[in-house]
Design a protein around this motif. Structure first.
Motif, PDB file in Angstrom:
ATOM      1  N   ARG A 158      17.414  96.631 -70.183  1.00 44.70           N
ATOM      2  CA  ARG A 158      17.313  98.087 -70.328  1.00 44.70           C
ATOM      3  C   ARG A 158      16.708  98.458 -71.685  1.00 44.70           C
ATOM      4  N   VAL A 159      17.219  97.821 -72.729  1.00 46.31           N
ATOM      5  CA  VAL A 159      16.718  98.113 -74.074  1.00 46.31           C
ATOM      6  C   VAL A 159      15.251  97.713 -74.200  1.00 46.31           C
ATOM      7  N   ALA A 160      14.904  96.555 -73.661  1.00 44.19           N
ATOM      8  CA  ALA A 160      13.508  96.110 -73.730  1.00 44.19           C
ATOM      9  C   ALA A 160      12.591  97.126 -73.054  1.00 44.19           C
ATOM     10  N   ARG A 161      13.046  97.673 -71.946  1.00 37.90           N
ATOM     11  CA  ARG A 161      12.206  98.627 -71.219  1.00 37.90           C
ATOM     12  C   ARG A 161      12.055  99.938 -71.974  1.00 37.90           C
ATOM     13  N   ILE A 162      13.156 100.462 -72.518  1.00 35.95           N
ATOM     14  CA  ILE A 162      13.053 101.716 -73.272  1.00 35.95           C
ATOM     15  C   ILE A 162      12.248 101.498 -74.549  1.00 35.95           C
ATOM     16  N   ASN A 163      12.354 100.317 -75.147  1.00 37.87           N
ATOM     17  CA  ASN A 163      11.562 100.029 -76.341  1.00 37.87           C
ATOM     18  C   ASN A 163      10.079  99.987 -76.001  1.00 37.87           C
ATOM     19  N   ASP A 164       9.729  99.448 -74.842  1.00 35.64           N
ATOM     20  CA  ASP A 164       8.326  99.421 -74.427  1.00 35.64           C
ATOM     21  C   ASP A 164       7.807 100.844 -74.222  1.00 35.64           C
ATOM     22  N   ILE A 165       8.623 101.700 -73.640  1.00 33.30           N
ATOM     23  CA  ILE A 165       8.229 103.097 -73.456  1.00 33.30           C
ATOM     24  C   ILE A 165       8.022 103.767 -74.811  1.00 33.30           C
ATOM     25  N   VAL A 176       4.620 106.877 -86.127  1.00 35.77           N
ATOM     26  CA  VAL A 176       5.124 105.680 -86.793  1.00 35.77           C
ATOM     27  C   VAL A 176       6.309 105.159 -85.985  1.00 35.77           C
ATOM     28  N   VAL A 177       6.272 103.899 -85.588  1.00 40.07           N
ATOM     29  CA  VAL A 177       7.401 103.310 -84.885  1.00 40.07           C
ATOM     30  C   VAL A 177       7.912 102.120 -85.698  1.00 40.07           C
ATOM     31  N   VAL A 178       9.150 102.215 -86.150  1.00 34.64           N
ATOM     32  CA  VAL A 178       9.784 101.129 -86.884  1.00 34.64           C
ATOM     33  C   VAL A 178      10.512 100.253 -85.867  1.00 34.64           C
ATOM     34  N   ASP A 179      10.049  99.021 -85.726  1.00 34.44           N
ATOM     35  CA  ASP A 179      10.553  98.146 -84.669  1.00 34.44           C
ATOM     36  C   ASP A 179      11.778  97.382 -85.161  1.00 34.44           C
ATOM     37  N   MET A 180      12.959  97.896 -84.798  1.00 32.07           N
ATOM     38  CA  MET A 180      14.202  97.254 -85.212  1.00 32.07           C
ATOM     39  C   MET A 180      14.645  96.150 -84.256  1.00 32.07           C
ATOM     40  N   THR A 209      14.523 101.658 -95.688  1.00 34.27           N
ATOM     41  CA  THR A 209      13.473 100.898 -96.355  1.00 34.27           C
ATOM     42  C   THR A 209      12.305 100.649 -95.415  1.00 34.27           C
ATOM     43  N   GLU A 210      12.590 100.274 -94.171  1.00 35.69           N
ATOM     44  CA  GLU A 210      11.520 100.008 -93.216  1.00 35.69           C
ATOM     45  C   GLU A 210      10.720 101.274 -92.914  1.00 35.69           C
ATOM     46  N   MET A 211      11.393 102.426 -92.870  1.00 36.92           N
ATOM     47  CA  MET A 211      10.678 103.673 -92.648  1.00 36.92           C
ATOM     48  C   MET A 211       9.773 103.992 -93.836  1.00 36.92           C
ATOM     49  N   VAL A 212      10.265 103.769 -95.042  1.00 36.99           N
ATOM     50  CA  VAL A 212       9.445 103.991 -96.238  1.00 36.99           C
ATOM     51  C   VAL A 212       8.209 103.108 -96.205  1.00 36.99           C
ATOM     52  N   LYS A 213       8.391 101.839 -95.870  1.00 41.35           N
ATOM     53  CA  LYS A 213       7.259 100.916 -95.805  1.00 41.35           C
ATOM     54  C   LYS A 213       6.238 101.390 -94.776  1.00 41.35           C
TER      55      LYS A 213
END
Length: 225
Positions: A158-165, A176-180, A209-213
């Protein structure tokens, strides 16, 4: 999995306040808005050795170092679905006239017997359409893999699918997408709050920090252009 036993000053995934401000020293954003759910809000338990703030409040503090007049609006609510965000939050965000706007990634849409991914994508797309009309730089996260709901045996799928969307919409709308999902912070045994859902403030610090980067990369592309 390994324990961090770190502080904010020693955490290798965190930048210090002056360093984050340096990365965003020429940031143009003066009106920062956040909508969505608990992930947007930065909900999480306090971690020893870390400032007790969520990622979004942290980012607002960082931006105020370079833009003291920053206006900040956070309407995020724990438990909000995409539909509820569209109904109750998006209009307020648009009225705020943001130039930096954070959108949720549908985490609470997954917590049902059978998620309708077609409908989830439709609602998320509508959110992006409305948000893009503000002209703001859009941002979002993917869900981390440490976030698990054991009652659903297919949770990772489920998470993999929503992350792909999320990734596809972010690419389409230049967000900007921060991939956690892939971030190594997921391997820390003390990452999650007591509810085993939300990142503790140690994780919130890493997310900030990842968002700043990621935003600094946007600025560098703009400068080169």
């Amino acid at each position: 999995m390994t324990s961090t036993r770190l502080t904010e000053e020693s955490d290798p995934f965190c930048l210090q306040p002056l360093d984050t401000a340096a990365l965003l020293f020429d940031a143009p954003w003066r009106r920062f808005a956040v909508i969505g759910d608990s992930l947007s809000a930065g909900t999480g338990d306090a971690s020893p050795g870390y400032v007790d703030k969520g990622w979004s409040d942290r980012l607002a503090d960082i931006l105020r170092r370079v833009r003291p007049d920053l206006a900040y609006l956070n309407t995020a609510e724990d438990g909000a679905t995409t539909a509820q965000t569209l109904e109750k939050q998006i209009d307020q965000a648009i009225e705020f006239e943001p130039d930096l706007l954070h959108l949720p990634c549908g985490a609470n849409d997954l917590v049902r017997r059978t998620p309708d991914f077609t409908e989830i994508e439709r609602k998320l797309r509508r959110m992006y359409e409305l948000a893009s009309q503000t002209g703001a730089q859009l941002t979002t996260f993917t869900l981390g893999r440490a976030y698990v709901i054991p009652v659903f045996p297919d949770w990772s799928e489920r998470v993999a699918r929503i992350n792909d969307i999320t990734r596809a919409l972010a690419a389409e709308y230049e967000a900007v997408v921060v991939d956690m999902w892939h971030h190594p912070v997921n391997d820390r045994e003390d990452l999650l709050s007591e509810d085993r859902i939300h990142f503790s403030t140690s994780g919130q610090a890493v997310m900030a920090t990842e968002m700043v980067k990621s935003l600094s990369h946007v600025l560098s592309r703009t400068t080169r252009a």
